[in-house]
Motif scaffolding. Structure first.
Motif, short mmCIF file in Angstrom:
data_model
loop_
_atom_site.label_atom_id
_atom_site.label_comp_id
_atom_site.label_asym_id
_atom_site.label_seq_id
_atom_site.Cartn_x
_atom_site.Cartn_y
_atom_site.Cartn_z
N GLU A 179 -2.66 2.36 2.78
CA GLU A 179 -2.21 2.28 4.17
C GLU A 179 -2.79 1.06 4.86
O GLU A 179 -2.10 0.36 5.61
CB GLU A 179 -2.61 3.55 4.92
N ALA A 180 -4.06 0.77 4.59
CA ALA A 180 -4.72 -0.37 5.25
C ALA A 180 -4.21 -1.72 4.74
O ALA A 180 -4.22 -2.69 5.48
CB ALA A 180 -6.23 -0.28 5.04
N THR A 181 -3.75 -1.77 3.48
CA THR A 181 -3.34 -3.04 2.90
C THR A 181 -1.83 -3.19 2.78
O THR A 181 -1.36 -4.26 2.40
CB THR A 181 -3.96 -3.22 1.49
N GLY A 182 -1.08 -2.14 3.04
CA GLY A 182 0.37 -2.21 2.91
C GLY A 182 0.82 -2.14 1.46
O GLY A 182 1.89 -2.62 1.11
N ALA A 183 0.02 -1.53 0.61
CA ALA A 183 0.34 -1.43 -0.81
C ALA A 183 0.94 -0.06 -1.12
O ALA A 183 0.96 0.83 -0.28
CB ALA A 183 -0.93 -1.63 -1.64
N ASP A 184 1.42 0.08 -2.35
CA ASP A 184 1.93 1.35 -2.85
C ASP A 184 0.95 1.90 -3.87
O ASP A 184 0.43 1.16 -4.72
CB ASP A 184 3.29 1.16 -3.54
N VAL A 185 0.73 3.22 -3.84
CA VAL A 185 -0.10 3.87 -4.84
C VAL A 185 0.77 4.10 -6.07
O VAL A 185 1.80 4.76 -5.99
CB VAL A 185 -0.67 5.20 -4.33
N VAL A 186 0.37 3.54 -7.19
CA VAL A 186 1.13 3.70 -8.43
C VAL A 186 0.72 4.99 -9.12
O VAL A 186 1.57 5.78 -9.52
CB VAL A 186 0.91 2.49 -9.36
N GLN A 187 -0.59 5.21 -9.25
CA GLN A 187 -1.06 6.44 -9.88
C GLN A 187 -2.51 6.69 -9.54
O GLN A 187 -3.25 5.78 -9.20
CB GLN A 187 -0.88 6.40 -11.39
N CYS A 188 -2.91 7.96 -9.65
CA CYS A 188 -4.30 8.40 -9.50
C CYS A 188 -4.61 9.30 -10.69
O CYS A 188 -3.94 10.32 -10.88
CB CYS A 188 -4.50 9.21 -8.23
N ILE A 189 -5.60 8.92 -11.46
CA ILE A 189 -6.02 9.75 -12.58
C ILE A 189 -7.54 9.81 -12.55
O ILE A 189 -8.20 8.77 -12.63
CB ILE A 189 -5.54 9.19 -13.93
N GLY A 190 -8.08 11.01 -12.45
CA GLY A 190 -9.53 11.19 -12.42
C GLY A 190 -10.13 10.47 -11.23
O GLY A 190 -9.78 10.74 -10.09
N SER A 191 -11.03 9.55 -11.50
CA SER A 191 -11.69 8.80 -10.43
C SER A 191 -11.10 7.41 -10.25
O SER A 191 -11.66 6.60 -9.53
CB SER A 191 -13.18 8.70 -10.72
N ARG A 192 -9.97 7.13 -10.89
CA ARG A 192 -9.36 5.80 -10.81
C ARG A 192 -7.99 5.88 -10.17
O ARG A 192 -7.29 6.89 -10.26
CB ARG A 192 -9.22 5.19 -12.19
N PHE A 193 -7.63 4.77 -9.53
CA PHE A 193 -6.28 4.66 -8.98
C PHE A 193 -5.77 3.24 -9.10
O PHE A 193 -6.55 2.30 -9.25
CB PHE A 193 -6.22 5.16 -7.53
N VAL A 194 -4.45 3.11 -9.08
CA VAL A 194 -3.80 1.81 -9.26
C VAL A 194 -2.94 1.54 -8.03
O VAL A 194 -2.21 2.43 -7.56
CB VAL A 194 -2.92 1.81 -10.53
N LEU A 195 -3.04 0.32 -7.51
CA LEU A 195 -2.26 -0.11 -6.35
C LEU A 195 -1.37 -1.28 -6.71
O LEU A 195 -1.74 -2.11 -7.54
CB LEU A 195 -3.19 -0.53 -5.21
N TYR A 196 -0.20 -1.35 -6.06
CA TYR A 196 0.73 -2.46 -6.25
C TYR A 196 1.23 -2.95 -4.90
O TYR A 196 1.55 -2.14 -4.03
CB TYR A 196 1.93 -2.03 -7.09
N ARG A 197 1.26 -4.25 -4.75
CA ARG A 197 1.90 -4.88 -3.60
C ARG A 197 2.49 -6.20 -4.05
O ARG A 197 1.81 -7.01 -4.67
CB ARG A 197 0.90 -5.12 -2.46
N GLU A 198 3.76 -6.40 -3.75
CA GLU A 198 4.44 -7.63 -4.14
C GLU A 198 3.81 -8.82 -3.44
O GLU A 198 3.58 -8.79 -2.23
CB GLU A 198 5.92 -7.53 -3.79
#
Length: 95
Positions: free
Chosen positions: A67-86
């Motif tokens: 929300e703060a960066t304008g990115a999309d959450v790709v996935q959350c697994i365990g204690s890790r997450f992946v973000l994408y922004r064009e």
């Protein structure tokens, strides 16, 4: 908003990546979000880790940072997450 096929492609690309940011007991600050925004502009796809000392779950941290960066959450697994922004300047990933 990402489609399921786009999300699947991004998950596959993120599989080989190592986390480049960690969220700890200090939580998420404006400076931290600025750094993530800069990394997203350069890489478009980043992986982050939430340490056990953090007061947030990985899902909560991912949503707050996205929300703060304008990115999309790709996935959350365990204690890790992946973000994408064009990227605006140097587009690396073709969806």
């Amino acid at each position: 908003m990402l489609t399921s096929k786009q999300r699947a492609k991004l998950r596959a690309l993120a599989n080989d990546q190592q986390p480049i940011f960690q969220i700890g007991k200090n939580g998420i600050s404006d400076v931290f979000c600025d750094e993530i925004g800069e990394a997203l502009e350069k890489r478009e796809l980043i992986k982050c880790t939430v340490l056990e000392t953090a007061m947030l779950t990985a899902r909560q941290a991912a949503e707050a940072v996205a929300e703060a960066t304008g990115a999309d959450v790709v996935q959350c697994i365990g204690s890790r997450f992946v973000l994408y922004r064009e990227s605006k300047k140097n587009k690396l990933i073709e969806l």
